[in-house]
Design a protein around this motif. Sequence first.
Motif, PDB file in Angstrom:
ATOM      1  N   ASP B 232       0.814  -1.216   0.000  1.00  0.00           N
ATOM      2  CA  ASP B 232       0.000   0.000   0.000  1.00  0.00           C
ATOM      3  C   ASP B 232       0.849   1.268   0.000  1.00  0.00           C
ATOM      4  OD1 ASP B 232      -2.198  -1.505  -0.044  1.00  0.00           O
ATOM      5  OD2 ASP B 232      -2.701  -1.312   2.089  1.00  0.00           O
ATOM      6  N   ASP B 233       2.095   1.152   0.488  1.00  0.00           N
ATOM      7  CA  ASP B 233       2.912   2.353   0.624  1.00  0.00           C
ATOM      8  C   ASP B 233       3.942   2.518  -0.482  1.00  0.00           C
ATOM      9  OD1 ASP B 233       1.812   3.434   3.042  1.00  0.00           O
ATOM     10  OD2 ASP B 233       2.663   1.682   4.060  1.00  0.00           O
ATOM     11  N   ALA B 234       4.057   1.515  -1.362  1.00  0.00           N
ATOM     12  CA  ALA B 234       5.032   1.616  -2.456  1.00  0.00           C
ATOM     13  C   ALA B 234       4.512   2.595  -3.499  1.00  0.00           C
ATOM     14  CB  ALA B 234       5.263   0.253  -3.080  1.00  0.00           C
ATOM     15  N   LEU B 235       5.367   3.571  -3.858  1.00  0.00           N
ATOM     16  CA  LEU B 235       4.968   4.522  -4.899  1.00  0.00           C
ATOM     17  C   LEU B 235       4.915   3.804  -6.236  1.00  0.00           C
ATOM     18  CD1 LEU B 235       7.170   7.601  -3.951  1.00  0.00           C
ATOM     19  CD2 LEU B 235       4.742   7.231  -3.465  1.00  0.00           C
ATOM     20  N   ASN B 236       3.932   4.141  -7.033  1.00  0.00           N
ATOM     21  CA  ASN B 236       3.835   3.612  -8.388  1.00  0.00           C
ATOM     22  C   ASN B 236       3.395   4.736  -9.299  1.00  0.00           C
ATOM     23  OD1 ASN B 236       4.348   0.662  -8.404  1.00  0.00           O
ATOM     24  ND2 ASN B 236       2.744   0.670  -6.850  1.00  0.00           N
ATOM     25  N   VAL B 237       3.667   4.583 -10.594  1.00  0.00           N
ATOM     26  CA  VAL B 237       3.162   5.566 -11.544  1.00  0.00           C
ATOM     27  C   VAL B 237       1.642   5.476 -11.521  1.00  0.00           C
ATOM     28  CG1 VAL B 237       3.076   6.261 -13.952  1.00  0.00           C
ATOM     29  CG2 VAL B 237       5.230   5.439 -12.966  1.00  0.00           C
ATOM     30  N   THR B 238       1.021   6.548 -11.076  1.00  0.00           N
ATOM     31  CA  THR B 238      -0.405   6.501 -10.757  1.00  0.00           C
ATOM     32  C   THR B 238      -1.145   7.648 -11.449  1.00  0.00           C
ATOM     33  OG1 THR B 238       0.156   5.622  -8.588  1.00  0.00           O
ATOM     34  CG2 THR B 238      -2.075   6.502  -8.851  1.00  0.00           C
ATOM     35  N   TYR B 239      -2.264   7.304 -12.050  1.00  0.00           N
ATOM     36  CA  TYR B 239      -3.158   8.327 -12.589  1.00  0.00           C
ATOM     37  C   TYR B 239      -4.068   8.767 -11.458  1.00  0.00           C
ATOM     38  CZ  TYR B 239      -7.402  10.056 -14.859  1.00  0.00           C
ATOM     39  OH  TYR B 239      -8.504  10.775 -15.223  1.00  0.00           O
ATOM     40  N   ARG B 240      -3.999  10.059 -11.130  1.00  0.00           N
ATOM     41  CA  ARG B 240      -4.804  10.550 -10.005  1.00  0.00           C
ATOM     42  C   ARG B 240      -6.240  10.779 -10.450  1.00  0.00           C
ATOM     43  NH1 ARG B 240      -2.428  15.439  -6.888  1.00  0.00           N
ATOM     44  NH2 ARG B 240      -4.624  15.395  -6.267  1.00  0.00           N
ATOM     45  N   TYR B 241      -7.043   9.687 -10.365  1.00  0.00           N
ATOM     46  CA  TYR B 241      -8.416   9.810 -10.862  1.00  0.00           C
ATOM     47  C   TYR B 241      -9.251  10.715  -9.960  1.00  0.00           C
ATOM     48  CZ  TYR B 241      -8.788   5.776  -7.687  1.00  0.00           C
ATOM     49  OH  TYR B 241      -8.704   4.926  -6.624  1.00  0.00           O
ATOM     50  N   ASP B 242      -8.761  10.971  -8.725  1.00  0.00           N
ATOM     51  CA  ASP B 242      -9.478  11.938  -7.886  1.00  0.00           C
ATOM     52  C   ASP B 242      -9.478  13.315  -8.542  1.00  0.00           C
ATOM     53  OD1 ASP B 242      -6.644  11.971  -7.456  1.00  0.00           O
ATOM     54  OD2 ASP B 242      -6.958  13.356  -5.785  1.00  0.00           O
ATOM     55  N   ARG B 243      -8.393  13.589  -9.294  1.00  0.00           N
ATOM     56  CA  ARG B 243      -8.264  14.900  -9.928  1.00  0.00           C
ATOM     57  C   ARG B 243      -8.720  14.865 -11.385  1.00  0.00           C
ATOM     58  NH1 ARG B 243      -2.556  17.638 -11.067  1.00  0.00           N
ATOM     59  NH2 ARG B 243      -3.561  18.725 -12.809  1.00  0.00           N
ATOM     60  N   GLY B 244      -8.549  13.709 -12.025  1.00  0.00           N
ATOM     61  CA  GLY B 244      -8.738  13.628 -13.474  1.00  0.00           C
ATOM     62  C   GLY B 244     -10.181  13.415 -13.913  1.00  0.00           C
ATOM     63  N   GLU B 245     -10.984  12.757 -13.052  1.00  0.00           N
ATOM     64  CA  GLU B 245     -12.319  12.370 -13.493  1.00  0.00           C
ATOM     65  C   GLU B 245     -13.353  13.412 -13.071  1.00  0.00           C
ATOM     66  OE1 GLU B 245     -12.815   9.406 -15.316  1.00  0.00           O
ATOM     67  OE2 GLU B 245     -10.638   9.323 -15.272  1.00  0.00           O
ATOM     68  N   PRO B 246     -14.413  13.580 -13.757  1.00  0.00           N
ATOM     69  CA  PRO B 246     -14.679  13.015 -15.088  1.00  0.00           C
ATOM     70  C   PRO B 246     -13.877  13.739 -16.180  1.00  0.00           C
ATOM     71  CG  PRO B 246     -16.465  14.459 -14.399  1.00  0.00           C
ATOM     72  CD  PRO B 246     -15.500  14.415 -13.269  1.00  0.00           C
ATOM     73  N   ARG B 247     -13.477  12.955 -17.184  1.00  0.00           N
ATOM     74  CA  ARG B 247     -12.658  13.524 -18.244  1.00  0.00           C
ATOM     75  C   ARG B 247     -13.535  14.399 -19.142  1.00  0.00           C
ATOM     76  NH1 ARG B 247     -10.356   7.534 -19.759  1.00  0.00           N
ATOM     77  NH2 ARG B 247      -9.785   7.021 -17.617  1.00  0.00           N
ATOM     78  N   SER B 260     -21.486  24.665 -11.955  1.00  0.00           N
ATOM     79  CA  SER B 260     -21.230  24.031 -10.660  1.00  0.00           C
ATOM     80  C   SER B 260     -21.316  22.525 -10.709  1.00  0.00           C
ATOM     81  CB  SER B 260     -22.195  24.561  -9.578  1.00  0.00           C
ATOM     82  OG  SER B 260     -22.083  25.926  -9.449  1.00  0.00           O
ATOM     83  N   GLN B 261     -20.889  21.976 -11.852  1.00  0.00           N
ATOM     84  CA  GLN B 261     -20.847  20.515 -11.949  1.00  0.00           C
ATOM     85  C   GLN B 261     -19.389  20.066 -11.909  1.00  0.00           C
ATOM     86  OE1 GLN B 261     -23.120  19.981 -15.480  1.00  0.00           O
ATOM     87  NE2 GLN B 261     -24.959  19.355 -14.361  1.00  0.00           N
ATOM     88  N   PRO B 262     -19.169  18.804 -11.457  1.00  0.00           N
ATOM     89  CA  PRO B 262     -17.776  18.327 -11.353  1.00  0.00           C
ATOM     90  C   PRO B 262     -17.090  18.265 -12.714  1.00  0.00           C
ATOM     91  CG  PRO B 262     -19.308  16.502 -11.038  1.00  0.00           C
ATOM     92  CD  PRO B 262     -20.144  17.766 -11.085  1.00  0.00           C
ATOM     93  N   ALA B 263     -15.831  18.703 -12.748  1.00  0.00           N
ATOM     94  CA  ALA B 263     -15.045  18.652 -13.981  1.00  0.00           C
ATOM     95  C   ALA B 263     -13.638  18.175 -13.651  1.00  0.00           C
ATOM     96  CB  ALA B 263     -14.979  20.022 -14.635  1.00  0.00           C
ATOM     97  N   GLY B 264     -13.193  17.129 -14.350  1.00  0.00           N
ATOM     98  CA  GLY B 264     -11.847  16.587 -14.088  1.00  0.00           C
ATOM     99  C   GLY B 264     -10.795  17.327 -14.873  1.00  0.00           C
ATOM    100  N   ASP B 265      -9.528  17.104 -14.462  1.00  0.00           N
ATOM    101  CA  ASP B 265      -8.419  17.747 -15.163  1.00  0.00           C
ATOM    102  C   ASP B 265      -8.002  16.991 -16.413  1.00  0.00           C
ATOM    103  OD1 ASP B 265      -8.208  19.942 -13.645  1.00  0.00           O
ATOM    104  OD2 ASP B 265      -6.537  19.242 -12.382  1.00  0.00           O
ATOM    105  N   CYS B 266      -8.365  15.708 -16.513  1.00  0.00           N
ATOM    106  CA  CYS B 266      -7.950  14.929 -17.683  1.00  0.00           C
ATOM    107  C   CYS B 266      -8.757  15.391 -18.889  1.00  0.00           C
ATOM    108  CB  CYS B 266      -8.167  13.438 -17.458  1.00  0.00           C
ATOM    109  SG  CYS B 266      -7.773  12.456 -18.917  1.00  0.00           S
TER     110      CYS B 266
END
Lengths: 301, 479
Positions: B232-247, B260-266
């Motif tokens: 759980d603590d090992a860093l991996n190349v990760t797509y931050r879907y908390d920030r990216g979604e919804p695309r 005022s609707q959610p917008a992702g960064d992806c």
Amino acid sequence: MSHDTAHGGDRSVAEKIDAATGQTIRSHEWDGITELNTPLPRWWINIFYATIIWSIGYWIVYPSWPLVSDYARGVIGYSSREDVSADLDAIKAFRAKQATGLEKASLEDIARTPDLRRVALAAGRAAFGDNCAPCHGAGGAGALGYPNINDDDWLWGGSLDAIHQTLTNGIRAAGNDKTRIGLMSAFGRDGVLKTDEVRAVANHLRTLAKLAPEKNYDQAKGAKIFADNCASCHGPQGNGSLEFGAPNLSDGIWLFGSNLADIIETVTNGRQGVMPAWGGRLDPVIIKALSVYVQSLGGGK
Amino acid sequence: MSVTGADDDGPLYASSKKVYPQKVTGPFRRMKWMILIFALGVYYLLPFVRWNRGPNLPDQAVLADLPNRRFYFFFIELWPQEVYYFTGLLVIAALALFLMNSIAGRIWCGYLCPQTVWTDLFLAVERFFEGDRRERIKRDEAPLNMDTIRRKVGKHAVWLLIAWWTGGAWVLYFADAPTLVRDLATFKAPAAAYLWIAILTFTTYTLAGIMREQVCIYMCPWPRIQAALTDDDALNVTYRYDRGEPRMSVKEAARAKSASQPAGDCVDCHQCVAVCPTGIDIRDGAQLSCIQCSLCIDACDNVMTKIGRPKGLIVYDTDGNVQRRIAGETPVYKPIRARTLIYAAIISIVGGAMLYQLATRSTAAISVLHERNPLFVRLTDGSVRNAYTIRVSNKRPENRSFAITVQGVPGAVLTVPEAAPTADYRAVVTVPPDTTREVRAFVTVPRDVPMQKSQSIVITASDLFAGEVVNASDHFMGP
């Protein structure tokens, strides 16, 4: 499993998708257990086919099929038997080269020169195992009647030349006029000494080697018989003589046993140990190597 | 048992889809180039580095001298019986992989693995001849023309050249490099050298040019072991879907935000997919095919910079932290934890033990073998003698003389018939440079010393000049 056989055509069954992986699921199912659709890469099976084709090439190039009276020999005519004979020839040539080295050098030079010595010891060890070990033991430890080669007691001399002479011509070897001959008479059997005289001298011999004699044996008689009959070969002190191969009787080493009964047997019936002459039976180079090896066992004298 | 199934599930074998990785720039790409230049530079040039070891030994810094059974590495010279050093190296290598993995995932796969390094180089050559991703796709879809053929021939020729050079460098580690280069050029080198060059040319060309990501996905066991090593603590190349979604595109995002609707960064530009050397979508999460080369991080950061959003949509992170952000918690980073500490500790212990062994190892060795037939002999003067085969190894490039002595039984004297005694010592054995000498030695104990069936003795070889002393234990047998 017959249901699993793919035979093309109708693809009307809707593709099911596995929720966790997003992969499609193959349609067969065993009690609710399904399988993800993960086809092998095409090249994988192609490599398998390639190995089959490769094996056909193998059949053609190398010996393969057994036939009725022969076998398919392959186009390049390879034979593992020939590999072995080539290796054996190479070893023979290598040994021949080493043999000429031993042949040219004197025994002393062989023993002194590290390279020659190494070859001689290796060849000598092998020849000893083949020819000498049956009597003298694998390491030359000897046995009753067969001398231990590891000690410093040499019946006929422990110099390289003396060992070489013994090896070549043997001891009491029939039909060899250069063989070493020493005669230990059968004093009792031939009637030279009577039974009580044999017993007396046997006790005297034990005292020479600092072994306990029988109580009450006739000391004067034993000493006189020894001086009259034995000292001519074994020396007045019983120190032996390399010239006649007469053993040193004063040391702790007894070739035929040191019990009173053994000594009485020796004096009564004599001892005529025989070692074959190896000249003519073994290659002269091997005898040279053996001489160096045998001397190395006991360190020579 | 119920068995249900359809008749047609499609083929059991699938043709691999060709991957056209796009060129990318950025800090990770730069770092990978630097590692590539360093690693290949060392590999290709190391055989030519000289190291003076004196007149009797080879002067090549790194050399596996198989005929003479020696391995040279700068100041270290290993004999076959010291091959345990390689065991230590392998233990360290395995644990280093574990440690890398528990800190930041597949560092080995992404940056250091030869498959990755050579594939990177081959891809650069491919781009040079055939252009970047779009151009290559277009070229492969279009019918063959002379220009494409010329470019493809050029590409394969350079690939073969690199592959051939790879094999050529390999064989230089097994013989004197400058001599072998001359022999290879004049066709006087041994057949084995040409054969090895041919084999490595073939494997390099095939694996780095043709197979590429297929090696990582299907042939390599490491990605499978990977799953057991990450936590759980090992860093991996990760797509931050908390920030990216919804695309959504920049325009749609602006519209969504104003409503005022959610917008992702992806922005779903697929740059991360385009640059990926294994052709996957990192946004699907951690997966077996991802070698974690970080090129998608560079690609995404470039896009984010261009559209004025913060970098780090794809980043070295943990899935746990993504979840924490979604839950409004602070991310947790624990590079120092029990797992990494234990791996580091074992690496230090094994490495320390090897260094200690290396620093204190002697340049001489002695081994003693008791003669077994006979175990002992009694000599004419009543003394008891045992024979031994003694091997003295001299690991230095000059002649050395060793005095051989025995301790353990009072009155015992050691002699070596083939070595002349000196004024001070009964047995002095001279061993030529970098060799082992075998001698037969006698240990004699006088008659008046009380005998036991077996007594422990120590046989010592002392260098008469350098003072180095080596011992071997054995037994003295008596009646």
